[in-house]
Design a protein around this motif. Structure first.
Motif, PDB file in Angstrom:
ATOM      1  N   ALA A  80       0.836  -1.208   0.000  1.00 27.61           N
ATOM      2  CA  ALA A  80       0.000   0.000   0.000  1.00 27.61           C
ATOM      3  C   ALA A  80       0.864   1.250   0.000  1.00 27.61           C
ATOM      4  N   VAL A  81       1.850   1.290   0.873  1.00 28.94           N
ATOM      5  CA  VAL A  81       2.702   2.469   0.989  1.00 28.94           C
ATOM      6  C   VAL A  81       3.462   2.710  -0.315  1.00 28.94           C
ATOM      7  N   LEU A  82       4.024   1.666  -0.888  1.00 28.08           N
ATOM      8  CA  LEU A  82       4.780   1.838  -2.135  1.00 28.08           C
ATOM      9  C   LEU A  82       3.887   2.304  -3.282  1.00 28.08           C
ATOM     10  N   ARG A  83       2.673   1.777  -3.366  1.00 32.48           N
ATOM     11  CA  ARG A  83       1.750   2.211  -4.429  1.00 32.48           C
ATOM     12  C   ARG A  83       1.329   3.670  -4.229  1.00 32.48           C
ATOM     13  N   ILE A  84       1.206   4.097  -2.992  1.00 34.32           N
ATOM     14  CA  ILE A  84       0.891   5.507  -2.722  1.00 34.32           C
ATOM     15  C   ILE A  84       2.047   6.383  -3.206  1.00 34.32           C
ATOM     16  N   PHE A  85       3.277   6.035  -2.816  1.00 35.63           N
ATOM     17  CA  PHE A  85       4.440   6.817  -3.249  1.00 35.63           C
ATOM     18  C   PHE A  85       4.548   6.864  -4.769  1.00 35.63           C
ATOM     19  N   ARG A  86       4.224   5.766  -5.414  1.00 35.70           N
ATOM     20  CA  ARG A  86       4.339   5.698  -6.875  1.00 35.70           C
ATOM     21  C   ARG A  86       3.445   6.721  -7.565  1.00 35.70           C
ATOM     22  N   GLN A  87       2.359   7.126  -6.917  1.00 28.92           N
ATOM     23  CA  GLN A  87       1.402   8.035  -7.538  1.00 28.92           C
ATOM     24  C   GLN A  87       1.622   9.499  -7.176  1.00 28.92           C
ATOM     25  N   MET A  88       2.650   9.774  -6.400  1.00 27.38           N
ATOM     26  CA  MET A  88       2.968  11.153  -6.036  1.00 27.38           C
ATOM     27  C   MET A  88       3.857  11.764  -7.112  1.00 27.38           C
ATOM     28  N   ARG A  89       4.067  13.072  -6.987  1.00 27.24           N
ATOM     29  CA  ARG A  89       4.985  13.717  -7.924  1.00 27.24           C
ATOM     30  C   ARG A  89       6.423  13.424  -7.487  1.00 27.24           C
ATOM     31  N   MET A  90       7.341  13.612  -8.409  1.00 28.67           N
ATOM     32  CA  MET A  90       8.757  13.311  -8.175  1.00 28.67           C
ATOM     33  C   MET A  90       9.269  14.082  -6.963  1.00 28.67           C
ATOM     34  N   PRO A  91      10.158  13.496  -6.216  1.00 31.57           N
ATOM     35  CA  PRO A  91      10.944  12.287  -6.435  1.00 31.57           C
ATOM     36  C   PRO A  91      10.343  11.031  -5.812  1.00 31.57           C
ATOM     37  N   TRP A  92       9.167  11.137  -5.196  1.00 32.30           N
ATOM     38  CA  TRP A  92       8.602  10.038  -4.412  1.00 32.30           C
ATOM     39  C   TRP A  92       8.349   8.759  -5.195  1.00 32.30           C
ATOM     40  N   PRO A  93       7.982   8.798  -6.467  1.00 33.24           N
ATOM     41  CA  PRO A  93       7.800   7.536  -7.200  1.00 33.24           C
ATOM     42  C   PRO A  93       9.073   6.685  -7.283  1.00 33.24           C
ATOM     43  N   LEU A  94      10.220   7.297  -7.086  1.00 31.35           N
ATOM     44  CA  LEU A  94      11.468   6.531  -7.110  1.00 31.35           C
ATOM     45  C   LEU A  94      11.509   5.478  -5.998  1.00 31.35           C
ATOM     46  N   LEU A  95      10.789   5.726  -4.910  1.00 33.84           N
ATOM     47  CA  LEU A  95      10.750   4.760  -3.806  1.00 33.84           C
ATOM     48  C   LEU A  95      10.071   3.453  -4.210  1.00 33.84           C
ATOM     49  N   TYR A  96       9.314   3.492  -5.294  1.00 33.66           N
ATOM     50  CA  TYR A  96       8.659   2.257  -5.752  1.00 33.66           C
ATOM     51  C   TYR A  96       9.684   1.200  -6.137  1.00 33.66           C
ATOM     52  N   ALA A  97      10.933   1.585  -6.320  1.00 39.61           N
ATOM     53  CA  ALA A  97      11.994   0.616  -6.607  1.00 39.61           C
ATOM     54  C   ALA A  97      12.099  -0.424  -5.492  1.00 39.61           C
ATOM     55  N   PHE A  98      11.667  -0.067  -4.270  1.00 43.66           N
ATOM     56  CA  PHE A  98      11.683  -1.025  -3.163  1.00 43.66           C
ATOM     57  C   PHE A  98      10.690  -2.170  -3.376  1.00 43.66           C
ATOM     58  N   ALA A  99       9.847  -2.067  -4.375  1.00 41.03           N
ATOM     59  CA  ALA A  99       8.929  -3.165  -4.693  1.00 41.03           C
ATOM     60  C   ALA A  99       9.709  -4.408  -5.124  1.00 41.03           C
ATOM     61  N   PHE A 100      10.960  -4.227  -5.504  1.00 38.91           N
ATOM     62  CA  PHE A 100      11.789  -5.369  -5.894  1.00 38.91           C
ATOM     63  C   PHE A 100      12.334  -6.123  -4.695  1.00 38.91           C
ATOM     64  N   VAL A 101      12.257  -5.532  -3.524  1.00 38.22           N
ATOM     65  CA  VAL A 101      12.622  -6.243  -2.297  1.00 38.22           C
ATOM     66  C   VAL A 101      11.528  -7.282  -2.059  1.00 38.22           C
ATOM     67  N   PRO A 102      11.891  -8.506  -1.745  1.00 37.30           N
ATOM     68  CA  PRO A 102      10.870  -9.535  -1.541  1.00 37.30           C
ATOM     69  C   PRO A 102       9.817  -9.109  -0.513  1.00 37.30           C
ATOM     70  N   LEU A 103       8.548  -9.364  -0.848  1.00 36.40           N
ATOM     71  CA  LEU A 103       7.428  -8.969  -0.005  1.00 36.40           C
ATOM     72  C   LEU A 103       7.572  -9.417   1.448  1.00 36.40           C
ATOM     73  N   PRO A 104       7.966 -10.667   1.731  1.00 36.85           N
ATOM     74  CA  PRO A 104       8.089 -11.054   3.151  1.00 36.85           C
ATOM     75  C   PRO A 104       9.075 -10.187   3.922  1.00 36.85           C
ATOM     76  N   LEU A 105      10.166  -9.792   3.285  1.00 36.32           N
ATOM     77  CA  LEU A 105      11.141  -8.938   3.955  1.00 36.32           C
ATOM     78  C   LEU A 105      10.586  -7.534   4.150  1.00 36.32           C
ATOM     79  N   ARG A 106       9.957  -6.973   3.107  1.00 33.03           N
ATOM     80  CA  ARG A 106       9.342  -5.640   3.230  1.00 33.03           C
ATOM     81  C   ARG A 106       8.301  -5.621   4.332  1.00 33.03           C
TER      82      ARG A 106
END
Length: 140
Positions: A80-106
């Motif tokens: 949820a948090v990553l999808r919210i950041f992805r929809q904000m204006r820059m630079p916040w969508p860059l945090l969506y890169a953390f979606a590549f961290v495995p879900l259990p660890l996140r």
């Protein structure tokens, strides 16, 4: 599970723990970076929040997660948090890169913060009251 299907319209709704200072801060953070008012908000403790949780098949008494409802899909915790950041204006969508961290660890990191949020950030007796101009963005 990260995603649930529900019956909301295409708007984006963020459900947060309404008495948590960290969650209130997240709400203010989103509002300040959402000039087009894409997001609406509700407290997990509110009637509207409980109804939306029921529609998404999520437990009504679970207040240790952020929930994003987007186009009828329910996202919880780090997703949820990553999808919210992805929809904000820059630079916040860059945090969506953390979606590549495995879900259990996140989500393990998310749960650690969630368990300690009251101790670290504090807690209110009641939910944040929006200003009159922001009230239309909050579900009751």
């Amino acid at each position: 599970m990260t995603e649930r299907h529900g019956e909301t319209n295409a708007e984006r709704i963020v459900l947060v723990d309404g008495v948590c200072h960290l969650c209130q801060g997240l709400t203010r953070f989103i509002i300040e970076r959402d000039p087009h008012a894409k997001f609406r908000f509700a407290s997990l403790q509110s009637d509207a929040g409980a109804e939306l949780l029921r529609k998404g098949g999520l437990p009504v008494d679970e207040v240790d997660t952020v929930v994003l409802i987007e186009k009828g899909n329910y996202y919880v915790r780090s997703a949820a948090v990553l999808r919210i950041f992805r929809q904000m204006r820059m630079p916040w969508p860059l945090l969506y890169a953390f979606a590549f961290v495995p879900l259990p660890l996140r989500d393990r990191m998310y749960r650690y913060v969630a368990r300690n949020r009251y101790r670290w950030f504090g807690k209110e007796e009641q939910c944040m009251l929006p200003t009159p101009e922001l009230r239309k963005r909050f579900l009751s």
